[in-house]
Design a protein around this motif. Structure first.
Motif, PDB file in Angstrom:
ATOM      1  N   TYR A 149       0.827  -1.195   0.000  1.00  0.00           N
ATOM      2  CA  TYR A 149       0.000   0.000   0.000  1.00  0.00           C
ATOM      3  C   TYR A 149       0.856   1.236   0.000  1.00  0.00           C
ATOM      4  O   TYR A 149       1.973   1.258   0.498  1.00  0.00           O
ATOM      5  CB  TYR A 149      -0.944  -0.015   1.211  1.00  0.00           C
ATOM      6  CG  TYR A 149      -2.036  -1.026   1.046  1.00  0.00           C
ATOM      7  CD1 TYR A 149      -3.137  -0.737   0.235  1.00  0.00           C
ATOM      8  CD2 TYR A 149      -1.954  -2.274   1.639  1.00  0.00           C
ATOM      9  CE1 TYR A 149      -4.140  -1.671   0.041  1.00  0.00           C
ATOM     10  CE2 TYR A 149      -2.953  -3.214   1.459  1.00  0.00           C
ATOM     11  CZ  TYR A 149      -4.044  -2.907   0.658  1.00  0.00           C
ATOM     12  OH  TYR A 149      -5.017  -3.838   0.462  1.00  0.00           O
ATOM     13  N   LYS A 194       1.703   7.435   2.473  1.00  0.00           N
ATOM     14  CA  LYS A 194       1.079   8.747   2.334  1.00  0.00           C
ATOM     15  C   LYS A 194       1.528   9.626   3.467  1.00  0.00           C
ATOM     16  O   LYS A 194       1.433   9.267   4.619  1.00  0.00           O
ATOM     17  CB  LYS A 194      -0.437   8.602   2.324  1.00  0.00           C
ATOM     18  CG  LYS A 194      -0.897   7.626   1.241  1.00  0.00           C
ATOM     19  CD  LYS A 194      -2.303   7.208   1.434  1.00  0.00           C
ATOM     20  CE  LYS A 194      -2.691   6.164   0.413  1.00  0.00           C
ATOM     21  NZ  LYS A 194      -2.101   4.867   0.667  1.00  0.00           N
ATOM     22  N   VAL A 250       0.003  11.873  -1.753  1.00  0.00           N
ATOM     23  CA  VAL A 250      -0.255  10.451  -1.945  1.00  0.00           C
ATOM     24  C   VAL A 250       0.863   9.904  -2.828  1.00  0.00           C
ATOM     25  O   VAL A 250       1.131  10.443  -3.894  1.00  0.00           O
ATOM     26  CB  VAL A 250      -1.634  10.220  -2.599  1.00  0.00           C
ATOM     27  CG1 VAL A 250      -1.881   8.727  -2.799  1.00  0.00           C
ATOM     28  CG2 VAL A 250      -2.735  10.836  -1.740  1.00  0.00           C
ATOM     29  N   SER A 308      -6.210   1.155  -5.040  1.00  0.00           N
ATOM     30  CA  SER A 308      -6.098   1.669  -3.671  1.00  0.00           C
ATOM     31  C   SER A 308      -5.663   3.128  -3.669  1.00  0.00           C
ATOM     32  O   SER A 308      -6.093   3.920  -2.822  1.00  0.00           O
ATOM     33  CB  SER A 308      -5.109   0.818  -2.858  1.00  0.00           C
ATOM     34  OG  SER A 308      -3.770   1.055  -3.260  1.00  0.00           O
ATOM     35  N   GLU A 312      -7.697   6.368  -2.237  1.00  0.00           N
ATOM     36  CA  GLU A 312      -7.079   7.304  -1.298  1.00  0.00           C
ATOM     37  C   GLU A 312      -7.221   8.750  -1.795  1.00  0.00           C
ATOM     38  O   GLU A 312      -7.488   9.678  -1.023  1.00  0.00           O
ATOM     39  CB  GLU A 312      -5.602   6.968  -1.124  1.00  0.00           C
ATOM     40  CG  GLU A 312      -4.827   7.944  -0.243  1.00  0.00           C
ATOM     41  CD  GLU A 312      -5.339   8.013   1.178  1.00  0.00           C
ATOM     42  OE1 GLU A 312      -5.079   9.028   1.852  1.00  0.00           O
ATOM     43  OE2 GLU A 312      -5.999   7.055   1.615  1.00  0.00           O
TER      44      GLU A 312
END
Length: 333
Positions: free
Chosen positions: A47, A50, A298, A324, A328
């Motif tokens: 993932y 961020k 991000v 994903s 986000e």
């Protein structure tokens, strides 16, 4: 300073030699990439990382909003089209947002910088995603209507698609509608920065980064006075996490905004803004101001997969990872 002047002189002296064919330039950049990889930790799928940067009352926030967004054009309900081509309410209706793609184009019609921004009017929050130039992306050829995978950097010139083709490519890659888009020439960006005497930026160590019109730039630790291409080169580096990171990326954007958009006279700023290709409502953007308490970066770094295809280097992403990232970008809590 003497060493820097000598280095700049050498770069300028060999600039013409660096304007190779497409194949030659790719080969040179391949060698640069191999050198850079020695300083990079191996990336694995996961993932995205961020980083939230609270920039309350920062000029960055005000400047970016004046430049990119206008409150009156934010839709109350976000509408998309389904696969059958019928209008349907988006799943993001509850949290209305606006998407904008801002691209920097060099004199070879390549796009080394692509910033995808989302903004929530209700939350007064902006999110910024920088997409690597070497991203393996679906690019539409308008001449024959076919889609081929190639580096994102070629999207503008691919099939003479222009700025709209860049938007289509990024929109398809992230399965995300893009409301507004703008392409600014590297020369225009450099002129904007040169008009205020350059941008000061502090570096924590000596670094070498990939450039655009030449192979590489070398920067010394401490305060560096940057021109437009040098700013773009540092943003590219931060995008892939080689020497810099998301915080550096936000700080670089902050520096550009503070020294240009917030300093240049309105008339001069408008002249630069009218050179942006795309559908950004420039006049209205410059007339409206917004308050935005925070901006969030991000990152794609954790999902990057270094790939070789026909001896060419690409950065690929798993579909689930890109999904994903899209979630986000469009989720505002």
């Amino acid at each position: 300073m003497k060493d820097k002047r000598l280095r700049d002189k050498l770069y300028n002296a060999t600039d013409q030699d660096l304007r190779f064919t497409k194949e030659d330039r790719n080969e040179v950049f391949e060698q640069i990439h191999k050198l850079e990889k020695n300083n990079i930790k191996k990336k694995t799928f996961g993932y995205s990382s961020k980083k939230f940067a609270p920039l309350t009352a920062s000029l960055l926030v005000v400047g970016l909003c004046i430049f990119l967004f206008m409150p009156s054009i934010l839709p109350g309900n976000f509408i998309t089209e389904n696969k059958e081509g019928n209008a349907s309410e988006s799943v993001y209706k509850e949290d209305a947002f606006l998407t904008t793609l801002l691209t920097v184009k060099d004199d070879n019609n390549r796009v080394p910088i692509n910033l995808l921004l989302t903004y929530s009017k209700d939350k007064k929050t902006m999110k910024v995603l920088s997409i690597p130039r070497d991203t393996y992306a679906p690019i539409l050829d308008k001449h024959n209507g076919t889609t081929s995978y190639d580096k994102l950097t070629f999207a503008y010139d691919y099939g003479s698609g222009g700025a709209e083709n860049v938007r289509t490519t990024v929109s398809t890659l992230f399965d995300l509608p893009i409301d507004y888009y703008g392409v600014i020439d590297l020369e225009t960006l450099s002129s904007m920065i040169d008009s205020v005497g350059g941008i000061d930026y502090d570096l924590q160590e000596d670094i070498q980064v990939r450039a655009i019109s030449q192979v590489a730039f070398e920067f010394k630790k401490g305060t560096n006075r940057l021109n437009g291409e040098e700013v773009a080169a540092l943003i590219m580096d931060a995008t892939v996490g080689r020497n810099l990171n998301e915080e550096d990326q936000l700080n670089l954007i902050n520096a550009v905004v503070n020294e240009t958009i917030n300093v240049l006279p309105q008339t001069e700023l408008k002249q630069f803004m009218t050179q942006i290709e795309g559908d950004l409502p420039i006049e209205k953007l410059l007339e409206n101001k917004m308050e935005l308490p925070s901006i969030q970066s991000v990152s794609l770094i954790d999902g990057m997969i270094d790939t070789k295809i026909d001896d060419a280097y690409y950065i690929k992403f798993e579909k689930d990872f890109l999904q994903s990232v899209s979630e986000e970008l469009t989720t505002f809590n």
